[in-house]
Motif scaffolding. Structure first.
Motif, PDB file in Angstrom:
ATOM      1  N   ASP A   2       0.230   4.599   2.220  1.00 37.65           N
ATOM      2  CA  ASP A   2      -0.046   3.978   0.918  1.00 37.65           C
ATOM      3  C   ASP A   2       1.237   3.422   0.315  1.00 37.65           C
ATOM      4  OD1 ASP A   2       1.205   6.334   0.555  1.00 37.65           O
ATOM      5  OD2 ASP A   2      -0.037   7.038  -1.095  1.00 37.65           O
ATOM      6  N   ASN A   3       2.273   3.344   1.138  1.00 38.78           N
ATOM      7  CA  ASN A   3       3.527   2.827   0.621  1.00 38.78           C
ATOM      8  C   ASN A   3       4.158   1.910   1.662  1.00 38.78           C
ATOM      9  OD1 ASN A   3       5.924   2.310  -0.576  1.00 38.78           O
ATOM     10  ND2 ASN A   3       6.604   4.437  -0.697  1.00 38.78           N
ATOM     11  N   ILE A   4       3.591   0.710   1.756  1.00 36.76           N
ATOM     12  CA  ILE A   4       4.016  -0.253   2.774  1.00 36.76           C
ATOM     13  C   ILE A   4       4.980  -1.249   2.149  1.00 36.76           C
ATOM     14  CG2 ILE A   4       3.217  -2.001   4.399  1.00 36.76           C
ATOM     15  CD1 ILE A   4       1.856   0.383   5.253  1.00 36.76           C
ATOM     16  N   GLY A   5       6.057  -1.525   2.843  1.00 36.47           N
ATOM     17  CA  GLY A   5       6.996  -2.517   2.347  1.00 36.47           C
ATOM     18  C   GLY A   5       7.427  -3.447   3.460  1.00 36.47           C
ATOM     19  N   ASN A  52       7.008   1.792   6.124  1.00 41.75           N
ATOM     20  CA  ASN A  52       6.002   2.561   5.397  1.00 41.75           C
ATOM     21  C   ASN A  52       6.450   4.000   5.202  1.00 41.75           C
ATOM     22  OD1 ASN A  52       5.483   2.694   8.338  1.00 41.75           O
ATOM     23  ND2 ASN A  52       3.870   4.121   7.721  1.00 41.75           N
ATOM     24  N   ALA A  53       6.405   4.423   3.970  1.00 48.49           N
ATOM     25  CA  ALA A  53       6.609   5.837   3.647  1.00 48.49           C
ATOM     26  C   ALA A  53       5.221   6.361   3.311  1.00 48.49           C
ATOM     27  CB  ALA A  53       7.543   5.984   2.467  1.00 48.49           C
ATOM     28  N   THR A  95       1.203  -0.171  11.642  1.00 48.37           N
ATOM     29  CA  THR A  95       2.496   0.203  11.054  1.00 48.37           C
ATOM     30  C   THR A  95       3.623  -0.713  11.529  1.00 48.37           C
ATOM     31  OG1 THR A  95       3.156   1.755  12.797  1.00 48.37           O
ATOM     32  CG2 THR A  95       1.752   2.616  11.034  1.00 48.37           C
TER      33      THR A  95
END
Lengths: 248, 248
Positions: free
Chosen positions: B26-29, B22-23, B187
């Motif tokens: 709101d940016n989970i991969g 996660n960056a 996370t």
């Protein structure tokens, strides 16, 4: 560091705290972090503290002094748990500002509290009061609160603790959560204090002081270890263990 | 965040990693954090990565390229696990310096690795490689290593993992430690990768890829929950529960 937690169960409240304080690893002390303010039949407050020890001690002292000197508001004058939490948060920020005004070394004077109890006939409540003086409330979905070294002891709470958990069961989970934290982090240590408040009793309730060599604490720790080993033994085997042909 | 761990047991090595990146929230991969470098019969290396994803991907790429282009040293040229760990640490700091030299936003390019495996007839070893390129070695007293969100999953390892632990048992403990972390911290997330390396086999060994709805992963999680509930039920009762007279 510190580890304190509270559980707000249907039948009452559980509070648990360690006693280790350290100002650097070469300055370890033992102080109670559980403070009670009880007017039997009228109101019961429990305060668990984490953070700067000078701040937390000053806060406790002022909470007592305000009652003795009838300074308003105080814990005896407040008419709801929310009002009480507001008051404690206000005192905390006041003290921190005082300390900071005399600071010469960029010191961290912050303190965090778990504050809970029951006021008259209203339901018991628990709050986590931030260094900024604001606070959050436990909820039915998340009936426990933690301050300090919270991570080691969180998984067991996440798995087990529900609002309708039996009170003594909640107390055992709290002790297990504390025990795991103490084993994994040297900055959290015994004696462990446990308080079990029966809803609507409006008395302090049962309070245990568990030293490292307390027989009950030892038995609990050993039983929990045995239980984990058994739980591990009962886990499903990998496919190739049970059926050597069916390999991965 | 990330959670990766390794266990160096007498009979082999266990590696386990989550896949969430996660960056910002709101940016989970989802990216694999388990990388293997295997020359069957000669040497087996496993690398688990935590930290800046651009850094870790660049490190993996360079480790492969150095072998392909026969740049010395490389994972095929090194003659000991320690030499290999030194090399990986050197590559990591090199990449971080490159990234930082182009930085405009005070970005954190740091990466931490668990690196382990076996080289020829020498015993298997595991290392935790810091962002600074230096590393620590597991020990007989502390045969496991963790990177990332390490606290939630540490108590079970502290209680159970010894050097002489059975290899499949160590793998189950690793999965439980991962499962607790995933439950308590958003996370860290599935799929979970598990690698079990049999000492002296000098092949990659068994590798499991466990998605959220993998039947084995679900059964393991449910069994562990049941086991914990049972362990809790078997804890000693408080004195007043068994003997109402003997109150505290």
């Amino acid at each position: 560091m510190t580890y304190c937690l509270s559980i707000n169960a249907e039948r009452g409240l559980v509070f648990c705290s360690d006693s280790r304080t350290n100002a650097g690893m070469d300055n370890i002390g033992s102080y109670s972090k559980m403070h009670t303010f009880v007017w039997p039949g009228d109101r019961v407050f429990v305060l668990l503290s984490a953070g700067n020890l000078a701040t937390t001690q000053a806060v406790i002292k002022k909470l007592h002094r305000d009652v003795e000197q009838a300074m308003l508001p105080n814990l005896l004058s407040v008419t709801s748990m929310g009002e009480a939490a507001d008051y404690v948060g206000m005192v905390s920020t006041q003290i921190q500002r005082q300390q900071a005004s005399r600071d010469t070394a960029n010191t961290n004077f912050e303190a965090t509290f778990i504050f809970g109890g029951q006021l008259g006939p209203t339901p018991p409540e628990t709050f986590m009061i931030y260094p900024q003086g604001n606070y959050i409330h436990e909820s039915s979905e998340h009936p426990f609160l933690q301050i300090g070294e919270t991570k080691y002891g969180k998984p067991i709470l996440d798995r087990i603790v529900k609002r309708n958990i039996d009170l003594e069961r909640a107390a055992r989970v709290a002790l297990v959560s504390m025990n795991s934290t103490i084993r994994s982090n040297v900055t959290v240590g015994p004696p462990v204090e446990l308080l079990i408040y029966q809803r609507d009793s409006l008395i302090e309730g049962r309070r245990l002081y568990l030293t490292d060599d307390d027989p009950f604490a030892r038995e609990l720790s050993e039983c929990w270890n045995k239980g984990l080993v058994m739980a591990l033994e009962n886990l499903p085997r990998f496919p190739w263990e049970t059926d050597p042909v069916k390999d991965l």
